[in-house]
Design a protein around this motif. Structure first.
Motif, mmCIF file in Angstrom:
data_model
loop_
_atom_site.group_PDB
_atom_site.id
_atom_site.type_symbol
_atom_site.label_atom_id
_atom_site.label_comp_id
_atom_site.label_asym_id
_atom_site.label_seq_id
_atom_site.Cartn_x
_atom_site.Cartn_y
_atom_site.Cartn_z
ATOM 1 N N ILE A 113 -5.035 3.507 -4.179
ATOM 2 C CA ILE A 113 -4.791 4.779 -4.873
ATOM 3 C C ILE A 113 -6.052 5.645 -4.935
ATOM 4 N N PRO A 114 -7.241 5.090 -5.215
ATOM 5 C CA PRO A 114 -8.427 5.959 -5.139
ATOM 6 C C PRO A 114 -8.630 6.583 -3.751
ATOM 7 N N ASP A 115 -8.358 5.812 -2.697
ATOM 8 C CA ASP A 115 -8.477 6.384 -1.346
ATOM 9 C C ASP A 115 -7.458 7.502 -1.147
ATOM 10 N N HIS A 116 -6.238 7.284 -1.608
ATOM 11 C CA HIS A 116 -5.192 8.308 -1.508
ATOM 12 C C HIS A 116 -5.576 9.542 -2.343
ATOM 13 N N GLY A 117 -6.101 9.314 -3.533
ATOM 14 C CA GLY A 117 -6.533 10.422 -4.388
ATOM 15 C C GLY A 117 -7.632 11.247 -3.743
ATOM 16 N N ARG A 118 -8.571 10.566 -3.100
ATOM 17 C CA ARG A 118 -9.648 11.285 -2.405
ATOM 18 C C ARG A 118 -9.084 12.130 -1.268
ATOM 19 N N GLU A 119 -8.133 11.567 -0.517
ATOM 20 C CA GLU A 119 -7.496 12.331 0.564
ATOM 21 C C GLU A 119 -6.773 13.552 0.021
ATOM 22 N N GLU A 120 -6.059 13.377 -1.080
ATOM 23 C CA GLU A 120 -5.338 14.501 -1.695
ATOM 24 C C GLU A 120 -6.314 15.570 -2.177
ATOM 25 N N ALA A 121 -7.416 15.148 -2.782
ATOM 26 C CA ALA A 121 -8.415 16.109 -3.276
ATOM 27 C C ALA A 121 -9.040 16.884 -2.125
ATOM 28 N N GLU A 122 -9.255 16.222 -0.995
ATOM 29 C CA GLU A 122 -9.849 16.890 0.166
ATOM 30 C C GLU A 122 -8.909 17.930 0.764
ATOM 31 N N LYS A 123 -7.606 17.744 0.608
ATOM 32 C CA LYS A 123 -6.614 18.691 1.145
ATOM 33 C C LYS A 123 -6.513 19.966 0.308
ATOM 34 N N LYS A 173 0.832 -1.205 0.000
ATOM 35 C CA LYS A 173 0.000 0.000 0.000
ATOM 36 C C LYS A 173 0.867 1.256 0.000
ATOM 37 N N GLY A 174 1.929 1.239 0.799
ATOM 38 C CA GLY A 174 2.842 2.376 0.833
ATOM 39 C C GLY A 174 3.530 2.602 -0.502
ATOM 40 N N GLN A 175 3.923 1.517 -1.146
ATOM 41 C CA GLN A 175 4.589 1.635 -2.445
ATOM 42 C C GLN A 175 3.623 2.128 -3.519
ATOM 43 N N LEU A 176 2.368 1.718 -3.447
ATOM 44 C CA LEU A 176 1.379 2.208 -4.415
ATOM 45 C C LEU A 176 1.154 3.705 -4.253
ATOM 46 N N THR A 177 1.067 4.154 -3.022
ATOM 47 C CA THR A 177 0.909 5.584 -2.753
ATOM 48 C C THR A 177 2.124 6.354 -3.254
ATOM 49 N N GLU A 178 3.307 5.813 -3.002
ATOM 50 C CA GLU A 178 4.553 6.426 -3.479
ATOM 51 C C GLU A 178 4.566 6.496 -5.006
ATOM 52 N N MET A 179 4.131 5.411 -5.664
ATOM 53 C CA MET A 179 4.097 5.383 -7.121
ATOM 54 C C MET A 179 3.175 6.481 -7.651
ATOM 55 N N PHE A 180 1.994 6.614 -7.051
ATOM 56 C CA PHE A 180 1.058 7.638 -7.492
ATOM 57 C C PHE A 180 1.656 9.032 -7.339
#
Length: 155
Positions: free
Chosen positions: A68-78, A5-12
């Motif tokens: 990645i969709p969860d990470h993207g949603r968090e980024e969009a909320e910021k 999960k950490g590596q996927l977030t890093e990749m994104f």
């Protein structure tokens, strides 16, 4: 699983930083370098999604696809409201031109399942007003037009 999960977030995040290189002359080089960097991760995901019963495999695909969709949603909320439009488009572009094509480039059953599930989850989460579709490196690469003096040439 936490490491994946950490590596996927890093990749994104890394590929989001490469959007400036999304041009005809640089896209293939950047994409292939990313593939080389993350091919072991993709192979690990492929193997992990093939373990266990059919139900466990489906659960693993969904768990990985949601990262990645969860990470993207968090980024969009910021994002601040004033800049949110352009930045969420950048999130969508990152998915469309780098992340989903990386999963499809492997050409394995489980990575393709993860890529397709990722697209569905991304759209379901409503991270951007734009709908994300499944894409491949080859389709994107062939979409860059060759031009001479502003005249588009066929490939």
């Amino acid at each position: 699983m936490d490491r994946i999960k950490g590596q996927l977030t890093e990749m994104f995040d890394e590929m989001r930083g490469q959007l400036g290189e999304f041009r005809r002359k640089t896209y293939a080089t950047v994409f292939k370098a990313a593939f080389e960097k993350y091919k072991d991760l993709l192979a690990e995901i492929e193997a992990l999604c093939g373990e266990g019963s059919k139900e466990e495999q489906e659960q693993t695909v969904l768990e990985i696809a949601s990262v990645i969709p969860d990470h993207g949603r968090e980024e969009a909320e910021k994002m601040r409201q004033l800049r949110k439009g352009k930045e969420t488009v950048d999130l969508n572009m990152t998915m469309a031109v780098y992340i989903v094509p990386l999963f499809m480039y492997v050409r394995t059953e489980n990575c393709e399942k993860v890529g397709e599930a990722m697209v569905k989850l991304w759209n379901k989460r409503g991270i951007t007003p734009l709908r994300l579709g499944s894409s491949t490196f080859e389709t994107i690469e062939s979409g860059f037009a060759d031009t001479i003096l502003g005249i588009r040439l066929k490939r």
